[in-house]
Structure formats: C-alpha cells, structure tokens
Design an enzyme around this catalytic site. Structure first.
Site, short mmCIF file in Angstrom:
data_model
loop_
_atom_site.label_atom_id
_atom_site.label_comp_id
_atom_site.label_asym_id
_atom_site.label_seq_id
_atom_site.Cartn_x
_atom_site.Cartn_y
_atom_site.Cartn_z
N CYS A 1 0.82 -1.22 0.00
CA CYS A 1 0.00 0.00 0.00
C CYS A 1 0.85 1.26 0.00
CB CYS A 1 -0.93 0.00 1.20
SG CYS A 1 -2.06 -1.39 1.15
N HIS B 1 -3.56 7.02 2.81
CA HIS B 1 -3.91 5.71 2.25
C HIS B 1 -5.31 5.34 2.74
CE1 HIS B 1 -3.91 1.65 1.01
NE2 HIS B 1 -3.77 1.15 2.23
N ASN C 1 -10.05 -0.13 -0.63
CA ASN C 1 -8.59 -0.10 -0.57
C ASN C 1 -8.04 -0.67 -1.88
OD1 ASN C 1 -5.88 -0.43 -0.07
ND2 ASN C 1 -6.13 -1.43 1.92
O1 UT7 Z 1 -3.97 -1.50 3.44
C1 UT7 Z 1 -3.08 -2.39 4.05
C2 UT7 Z 1 -3.13 -2.25 5.50
N1 UT7 Z 1 -4.36 -2.86 6.01
C3 UT7 Z 1 -5.03 -2.22 6.94
O2 UT7 Z 1 -4.71 -1.12 7.32
C4 UT7 Z 1 -6.19 -2.97 7.56
C5 UT7 Z 1 -6.15 -2.79 9.06
N2 UT7 Z 1 -7.19 -3.56 9.76
C6 UT7 Z 1 -8.50 -3.22 9.69
O3 UT7 Z 1 -8.88 -2.33 8.97
C7 UT7 Z 1 -9.45 -3.97 10.58
O4 UT7 Z 1 -8.75 -4.71 11.53
C8 UT7 Z 1 -10.43 -4.91 9.81
C9 UT7 Z 1 -11.38 -4.10 8.97
C10 UT7 Z 1 -9.64 -5.86 8.93
C11 UT7 Z 1 -11.26 -5.72 10.78
O5 UT7 Z 1 -11.92 -4.86 11.69
P1 UT7 Z 1 -11.84 -5.08 13.27
O6 UT7 Z 1 -12.65 -4.04 13.88
O7 UT7 Z 1 -10.37 -5.14 13.65
O8 UT7 Z 1 -12.56 -6.47 13.46
P2 UT7 Z 1 -11.98 -7.81 14.13
O9 UT7 Z 1 -11.04 -8.48 13.20
O10 UT7 Z 1 -11.52 -7.52 15.51
O11 UT7 Z 1 -13.29 -8.66 14.23
C12 UT7 Z 1 -14.36 -8.28 15.13
C13 UT7 Z 1 -15.52 -9.22 14.91
C14 UT7 Z 1 -15.14 -10.70 14.89
O12 UT7 Z 1 -16.20 -11.42 15.45
P3 UT7 Z 1 -16.11 -11.95 16.96
O13 UT7 Z 1 -14.87 -12.78 17.05
O14 UT7 Z 1 -16.03 -10.70 17.80
O15 UT7 Z 1 -17.37 -12.70 17.12
C15 UT7 Z 1 -15.06 -11.02 13.43
O16 UT7 Z 1 -15.32 -12.37 13.16
O17 UT7 Z 1 -16.09 -8.94 13.62
C16 UT7 Z 1 -16.17 -10.16 12.88
N3 UT7 Z 1 -16.04 -9.84 11.47
C17 UT7 Z 1 -17.08 -9.53 10.70
N4 UT7 Z 1 -18.40 -9.44 10.94
C18 UT7 Z 1 -19.19 -9.10 9.93
C19 UT7 Z 1 -14.90 -9.76 10.74
N5 UT7 Z 1 -15.21 -9.42 9.47
C20 UT7 Z 1 -16.54 -9.27 9.43
C21 UT7 Z 1 -17.44 -8.92 8.42
N6 UT7 Z 1 -18.75 -8.83 8.70
N7 UT7 Z 1 -17.04 -8.62 7.14
#
Ligand code: UT7
Length: 336
Positions: free
Chosen positions: A116, A256, A286
C-alpha cells in the site's frame, strides 16, 4: 542555480466498470452493510472483470487518461515506474507492459513492490531522476487488481479491497513546487501479519498451495490496524514538524484508504479536521498502490497551485511513510 524539484503536473486514473456493493458481498459471505460501514467505511469497490485482464490493463488506461489530459506525446516519456503487488506476471514488469500499450516507446520502466506504500515509494524514487536532471518526464503509476488475490470466502478481508489505477506525470520545477520532503520506513517483522504466502520462490504454486489458499491475502487485521494508526500518524507529524507546517498550513492530508477509522486516527494525531482529508474509501475501497493517486485525481478540481499536501501511507511489509508536496497547478486546468 535554483534547486530542481519534481512536480506533479497531471493526474490520470482508471476504475473498471463493475461495482461490487455491500449488498452483493452480504450474499457471498456472512456480513452486512452496517458492519462494513461501521468497521471499515466502504460502500462500493470497482472490480476488473474479463479473462486475461490484469493490472497492466488498469495502468494502461490510467496512463492514457493522463497523457490525454496533459496533452503529452507518449514518445516524450522517459521513464514509467509502476507500483503494484498484483503484477500481470513476475516478469516482464507491469511498467513495461503499460509503457508498450500506452505507446511510451522511448521510456524504460520497472515495478516497485511496497504494497500500500508502493505509490509513495515510487514517487520518491521517480523524483530522484528528475532532481538530478537525468530525466524530464516521468510517469508514476499506482495500480492493483486486488480482486485477483482476495479470498471471497474470507469475510475479514474481502470487503476491504478494490481494483483501480492512478498515474501522475512528474516534471522538473525550479519555483519551489513538487515533492519537498519525505520519510519512508520498512519493517520486515510485519510480514507475518500481512502477506501472500505462495506463488513466489519460497512456495511455488502446487495443488497444496492452492488448496491451502496460500495465493490469497493473509491479514491479521487488528495487528495491522494498530501498526497503521501509530506509524501513519507519527510519520505525518514528523514531516510536518520538520517543515514547520502547522495545521493551518496544511491544505490536505492525502491518506492511504485502508479503513476510515485509520484515516480519522491519523488526522486526529496531527490535529487536522476531517474536511482537510481526502476521502474516497467509501466509493473505491482499498486499491493498495492506487489509493493515493486516486485521491489526487478525485480531488484535483479542488486543488490550487501552492496548496500544501501531506501524503501518508501504511501497508504490507510493513512499509510506511509520509511526504510533503506543494501542488503545482490549479486543479481542473487541463489546458496547460
Ligand atoms: O492497506 C493495508 C493495510 N491494512 C489495513 O490497514 C487494515 C487494518 N485492519 C483493519 O482495517 C481492521 O482490523 C479490519 C477491517 C480488517 C477488521 O476490523 P476489526 O474491527 O479489527 O474487526 P476484528 O477483526 O476484531 O473482528 C471483530 C468481529 C469478529 O467477530 P467476533 O470474534 O467478535 O465474534 C469477526 O469475526 O467482527 C467479525 N467480522 C465480521 N463481521 C461481519 C470480521 N469481518 C466481518 C465482516 N462482517 N465482514
């Protein structure tokens, strides 16, 4: 003699026609518009369809748009650098293919892989050729067909990414416009949290690598999120401080587009209000190396000659950085 700087003198872009919205995604994986909007901030992303069409197709059209807008003869281009992590093939370089397809027959070209942060790393690299006086017209392309490496069964990554390309023309300037400062970083220990395991020399493609889904993006979202927030904010602050730029002096942050919450956190860290942030993550998602040039393209008509921009990025590698750029022309003036 006044110092030569590398100024952006035009921006082109290409976004494929097909739009994948959150409703369609919610039929593919267990997700919802509400979750995606709250946690990431994306409504739609563009996807390149069509057999055999890769990143060079996106880049070719962005470069053609750039050449047309800036009224530039493709034969005058000296160098094309393409930032991408989704090259058409390992070799030849995607920059080579783009140059050929866009008619830049006199240009040499190569790719830069910094995920990125690729566009920013390529912009800084390209600027060196201008500043030394070696070349006069250099194109930097940021292009990625992320849909080619996204696992559309993994709800934690598939809502994030989209396809697209942006391209800028760099030319010498002696009046103080263009790239004025930058700071770039890499940290290979971040590879464990964000990578695509197979397809390279460590794990060439086998039935097993395909079955294990090692040809898709692996991302540990929370680890990447934390690193992105702290590093993008810190490096932006460093570049502002080093150039004695106050919040009032900065006209736009060009961040970004990975997550709306990361953009907000970066802006907050440097004290900038949201209206001074370029934001189009909601429309394009993204697009990896394409996010920064797509922001410049999207906001071009609002930019004025002399505007102070801070470009900031974070991505796989890890890689991150920020740059101070003084905009060189009034946006929307394509008669130059
Ligand atoms: O560009 C390159 C660099 N990349 C980035 O900068 C990405 C950085 N990371 C992020 O943007 C975020 O961490 C994500 C968008 C990838 C994920 O968001 P988050 O708030 O960190 O969610 P999480 O991974 O902590 O997941 C929270 C919950 C989980 O459920 P439980 O375990 O709490 O029951 C996930 O299973 O959200 C669930 N979850 C979803 N639910 C509905 C994960 N993806 C989804 C989804 N829809 N698409």
């Amino acid at each position: 003699m006044s110092k030569i700087t590398a100024a952006i003198t035009g921006v082109g872009a290409y976004l494929p026609d097909y739009i994948l919205d959150n409703f369609e995604l919610s039929k593919m994986v267990d997700t919802s518009d509400e979750w995606i909007m709250t946690r990431i901030g994306i409504k739609t992303r563009h996807i390149l369809k069509g057999e055999g069409l890769g990143t060079s197709y996106l880049g070719e059209h962005a470069v053609k748009d750039l050449l047309e807008k800036t009224n530039t003869d493709p034969l005058d281009i000296d160098l094309v650098i393409c930032a991408t992590v989704t090259p058409d093939m390992f070799f030849p370089s995607t920059a080579n293919l783009i140059s050929y397809k866009a008619g830049c027959k006199n240009a040499f070209g190569y790719d830069i892989s910094a995920a990125c942060s690729g566009f920013l790393f390529a912009l800084v690299t390209a600027s060196q050729f201008i500043e030394t006086g070696a070349y006069k017209k250099v194109i930097v392309v940021g292009a990625d067909k992320m849909s080619s490496i996204v696992d559309y069964e993994d709800r934690s990554t598939c809502p994030i990414f989209g396809d697209g390309a942006g391209a800028v023309l760099l030319e010498p300037d002696t009046e103080g416009f263009g790239l004025l400062d930058y700071e770039l970083h890499s940290d290979g220990s971040g590879a464990q949290h964000l990578h695509m395991k197979a397809g390279g020399s460590a794990y060439p493609a086998t039935i097993e690598t395909v079955t294990n889904k090692w040809h898709h993006i692996h991302q540990e979202g929370q680890a990447v999120f934390k690193a992105a927030v702290s590093n993008m904010g810190d490096v932006s602050a460093t570049v502002m401080e080093r150039n004695n730029l106050s919040v009032e002096d900065v006209d736009f942050l060009v961040p970004h587009q990975a997550n709306m919450r990361i953009i907000d956190a970066t802006a907050k860290r440097i004290g900038l209000p949201r209206e001074k942030c370029m934001i189009n993550i909601d429309k394009f998602g993204n697009t990896t190396a394409a996010t920064l040039p797509l922001c410049l393209w999207d906001y071009e008509s609002r930019l004025k000659k002399g505007d102070n921009l801070i470009l900031a990025t974070f991505g796989g590698g890890y890689t991150w950085g920020a740059a101070y750029l003084r905009w060189a022309y009034d946006g929307g003036d394509f008669s130059r």
